[in-house]
Scaffold this active site. Structure first.
Site, PDB file in Angstrom:
ATOM      1  N   ARG A  80       0.832  -1.218   0.000  1.00  0.00           N
ATOM      2  CA  ARG A  80       0.000   0.000   0.000  1.00  0.00           C
ATOM      3  C   ARG A  80       0.859   1.257   0.000  1.00  0.00           C
ATOM      4  O   ARG A  80       0.557   2.225  -0.689  1.00  0.00           O
ATOM      5  CB  ARG A  80      -0.930  -0.004   1.218  1.00  0.00           C
ATOM      6  CG  ARG A  80      -2.088  -0.921   0.970  1.00  0.00           C
ATOM      7  CD  ARG A  80      -3.041  -1.100   2.110  1.00  0.00           C
ATOM      8  NE  ARG A  80      -4.095  -1.982   1.633  1.00  0.00           N
ATOM      9  CZ  ARG A  80      -5.096  -2.445   2.352  1.00  0.00           C
ATOM     10  NH1 ARG A  80      -5.196  -2.109   3.620  1.00  0.00           N
ATOM     11  NH2 ARG A  80      -5.993  -3.229   1.811  1.00  0.00           N
ATOM     12  N   TYR A  86      -6.416  -0.259  -6.994  1.00  0.00           N
ATOM     13  CA  TYR A  86      -5.908  -1.546  -6.473  1.00  0.00           C
ATOM     14  C   TYR A  86      -5.216  -1.401  -5.110  1.00  0.00           C
ATOM     15  O   TYR A  86      -5.074  -0.307  -4.607  1.00  0.00           O
ATOM     16  CB  TYR A  86      -5.068  -2.310  -7.495  1.00  0.00           C
ATOM     17  CG  TYR A  86      -3.811  -1.683  -8.066  1.00  0.00           C
ATOM     18  CD1 TYR A  86      -3.186  -0.581  -7.508  1.00  0.00           C
ATOM     19  CD2 TYR A  86      -3.231  -2.247  -9.206  1.00  0.00           C
ATOM     20  CE1 TYR A  86      -2.031  -0.066  -8.060  1.00  0.00           C
ATOM     21  CE2 TYR A  86      -2.066  -1.724  -9.762  1.00  0.00           C
ATOM     22  CZ  TYR A  86      -1.475  -0.640  -9.178  1.00  0.00           C
ATOM     23  OH  TYR A  86      -0.335  -0.124  -9.711  1.00  0.00           O
ATOM     24  N   GLU A  87      -4.852  -2.562  -4.561  1.00  0.00           N
ATOM     25  CA  GLU A  87      -4.264  -2.617  -3.205  1.00  0.00           C
ATOM     26  C   GLU A  87      -5.244  -2.084  -2.168  1.00  0.00           C
ATOM     27  O   GLU A  87      -4.850  -1.438  -1.212  1.00  0.00           O
ATOM     28  CB  GLU A  87      -3.013  -1.745  -3.174  1.00  0.00           C
ATOM     29  CG  GLU A  87      -1.685  -2.431  -3.032  1.00  0.00           C
ATOM     30  CD  GLU A  87      -1.693  -3.910  -2.797  1.00  0.00           C
ATOM     31  OE1 GLU A  87      -1.333  -4.622  -3.744  1.00  0.00           O
ATOM     32  OE2 GLU A  87      -2.048  -4.377  -1.708  1.00  0.00           O
ATOM     33  N   GLY A  88      -6.531  -2.363  -2.356  1.00  0.00           N
ATOM     34  CA  GLY A  88      -7.565  -1.808  -1.486  1.00  0.00           C
ATOM     35  C   GLY A  88      -7.944  -0.450  -2.043  1.00  0.00           C
ATOM     36  O   GLY A  88      -7.099   0.464  -2.057  1.00  0.00           O
TER      37      GLY A  88
END
Ligand SMILES: Cc1cc2nc3c(=O)[nH]c(=O)nc-3n(C[C@H](O)[C@H](O)[C@H](O)COP(=O)(O)OP(=O)(O)OC[C@H]3O[C@@H](n4cnc5c(N)ncnc54)[C@H](O)[C@@H]3O)c2cc1C
Length: 593
Positions: free
Chosen positions: A299, A440-442
């Protein structure tokens, strides 16, 4: 199209004045690290990235990738060659464990490297980035036996890693995944399932690909409590370390995307035949815990994508603004058109990019250094405090910086006028590439929920209150007289407003807190940006008094611009934080048409 110029002076400034690399490198584990060596190495890295990797950016975007009938993905030759040189030069191993081929430098040095690599070619940078994040999880949770086979190859970048969570029905809700795992007779496992959107899931740039796959073991409880993490190699590894048979892992589709054309986004079929040979990492049903180690690192590095692309876009826009002549600026000689950089509105756009870039870099590097201190500080208390700081700031670094990445690269396009919209000029690519990072990545919406629902309540609010107090101390430090006094007053007011929304959220009903999360994250990031720029201005002021390079005056002017023209947006976000759910749901769903 202009070349990439690694912003080494700015990077060094943040490492010296925000991170305090000198102090960080005195911590246990970094005895072999000298700050000057770090700056020198980053200088070499910058040259390598500018000369070898940056020229592949446009090639990757225009050539893209192809998937053949056998499931092989073709990557442009220039990128393969750049990757081999990257590995040979040892750059992927900067922060890895020396016991497994790493150089053991602080993670913040890898962060500085990653910023430059992302700016040079974001699609390319994702392969080493995900590998490094996979290493994070694997070195904490993998068994010694597995590590002896895989860890060194991953740390050095000889093999790349993937992070395979997403399935069509399981995106933000990872707990909905269905991939299955079952134990085999020989102590290994088998995995079967289809994963979508797997970055660098297939390619020939490295000799092997190690997939870190989330799947459910037999009788696993539903949701995230029933997920386990498995290491699934593309090629099985023989007992002497050589590569053996191809595992039952196939790329069955390649997505066509808005940006990052040179990063293969793969549909992966694991175990369609006999089941893919897999090795359990960590305990059964503890996969989410392991994956979080990897996701936090990833993140932060996705936050860096907003920064890296904004820098590349800024440099290009700056060059264009110096070359392109239109109209006559006020006071310019008659009959001569002026470079557009002389028009106030173009200057405003450039300053907006520059000021936000510097604020983003300081926040990301500070968060990364907190990660280092959470592992290397001398006392339990200091390690815990640093871990909390990293936990609090990671969702802000990810979401605030990637939202800004999209906004600033869009400004980069705007500075080019019509040419910005023309692909050949190159500016549009940065904007297209940046658009994935808030997703992406949450997604950034999920980051905001993480900040409000998990991070604010940490230690009963003591972590966020500690950070607010730290910012207040900086504001107070410049309020009493001196050239920066007015900046301190503005920061103080903004912190007060942030404290008030923080308290409101800590007491709010869940529906109201969820509704205010995204504007709160924006407010938080914007105020934190001002805090870091005031610290930068103070450091520059002190250095200038002792005769430092006049270039540092720009740090003071940048802080002024940010505080006067950008910080007021924080107050603008505050009413939306506490507006509550009732306003968002006031219109019945059926009436939204
Ligand atoms: C180019 C690319 C590369 C990728 N690489 C990888 C990879 O390497 N590995 C991997 O595993 N995955 C990867 N992904 C998948 C990526 O992580 C997911 O797309 C992302 O997590 C969002 O999931 P989703 O697409 O299912 O969207 P959804 O979860 O369907 O979300 C749709 C919208 O609803 C919102 N939303 C969803 N749930 C909530 C909630 N509870 N509260 C508030 N809002 C909510 C989201 O914020 C979003 O705005 C990649 C995706 C892309 C496009």
């Amino acid at each position: 199209m202009s070349d990439y110029r690694p912003p080494l002076r700015d990077i060094r400034f943040v490492l010296e004045n925000i991170v305090d690399l000198e102090e960080l490198s005195s911590l246990p584990g970094f005895e072999h690290v000298e700050a000057e060596d770090v700056y020198e190495a980053l200088g070499e890295a910058g040259r390598f990235l500018a000369e070898v990797v940056a020229p592949t950016n446009r090639i990757g975007d225009t050539e893209g990738l192809t998937l053949d009938d056998h499931g092989s993905v073709t990557v442009p030759e220039e990128m393969i060659s750049a990757y081999r040189q990257l590995v040979e030069a040892g750059w992927p191993a900067v922060k890895g464990d020396p016991e497994y081929g790493g150089h053991g430098f602080p993670g913040v040095m890898a962060t500085a490297f990653q910023e430059m690599m992302t700016a040079a070619n974001m699609a390319f940078s994702l392969a080493p980035m995900l590998t490094t994040s996979a290493v994070e999880a694997f070195q904490y949770h993998g068994s010694d036996e597995l590590k002896s086979v895989y860890l060194e190859k991953l740390i050095t970048g000889e093999w790349t890693g993937t992070m395979a969570l997403t399935e069509p029905q399981a995106g933000s809700d990872v707990g909905a995944l269905r991939a299955k795992a079952w134990p085999a007779d020989d102590g290994t496992w088998r995995v079967r399932g289809t994963k979508t959107f797997i970055t660098w899931g297939e390619h020939e740039m490295a000799d092997n690909i190690i997939h870190f796959v989330l799947a459910r073991a037999p009788e696993a409880p539903p949701g995230t409590k029933g997920i386990s993490l498995f290491l699934v190699p593309k090629y099985l590894v023989n007992s002497d370390g050589s590569l053996g048979d191809r595992n039952d892992v196939k790329c069955i589709g390649l997505e066509h995307k808005l940006g990052i054309h040179a990063s293969p986004t793969c549909v992966m079929a694991y175990g369609e035949d006999e089941g893919a040979v897999a090795y359990l990492v960590g305990e059964v049903n503890a996969g989410m815990h392991c994956m979080f180690t990897m996701m936090n690192d990833a993140r932060l590095h996705v936050g860096l994508e907003g920064l890296g692309l904004a820098v590349r876009s800024y440099q290009q826009a700056l060059d264009y603004a110096r070359e392109r002549r239109q109209g006559r600026a006020l006071g310019a000689p008659k009959d001569v058109s002026s470079p557009i950089i002389e028009h106030p509105d173009v200057r405003r756009m450039l300053m907006t990019m520059k000021a936000n870039i510097e604020a983003m870099r300081a926040l990301i590097f500070d968060t990364s250094a907190a990660g280092d201190r959470s592992e290397s500080s001398e006392t339990d208390e200091a390690r815990a405090a640093a871990a909390h700081r990293a936990a609090l700031l990671t969702p802000v670094a990810k979401a605030w910086c990637t939202d800004l990445g999209v906004e600033l690269t869009s400004i980069g396009v705007q500075i080019h006028g019509g040419m910005g919209y023309i692909e050949e000029a190159g500016s549009a690519q940065h904007w297209r590439d940046s658009r994935i990072a808030p997703i992406y990545e949450g997604t950034n919406g999920i980051q905001a929920l993480d900040l409000v629902m998990r991070k604010l309540p940490l230690e009963d609010g003591a972590v966020v209150n500690g950070y607010l107090a730290e910012m207040e101390a900086t504001a107070a430090g410049v309020v009493d007289g001196g050239a920066l006094a007015s900046l301190g007053v503005a920061l103080s007011t903004a912190i007060e407003e942030l404290r008030s929304t923080t308290e409101w959220l800590l007491d709010a009903a869940p529906a109201d807190a969820l509704s205010g999360a995204t504007p709160y994250l924006r407010q938080f990031g914007t105020v934190a940006g001002a805090y870091y720029l005031i610290r930068s201005a103070r450091a520059a002021e002190a250095a200038l008094l002792s005769g430092a390079d006049p270039w540092l005056e720009a740090k003071i002017d940048t802080a002024r611009f940010y505080i006067d023209q950008i910080l007021p947006q924080a107050a603008g976000a505050a009413p939306a934080v506490s507006a509550g759910a009732s306003q968002l749901f006031a219109i019945a769903e059926a009436h939204l048409d």
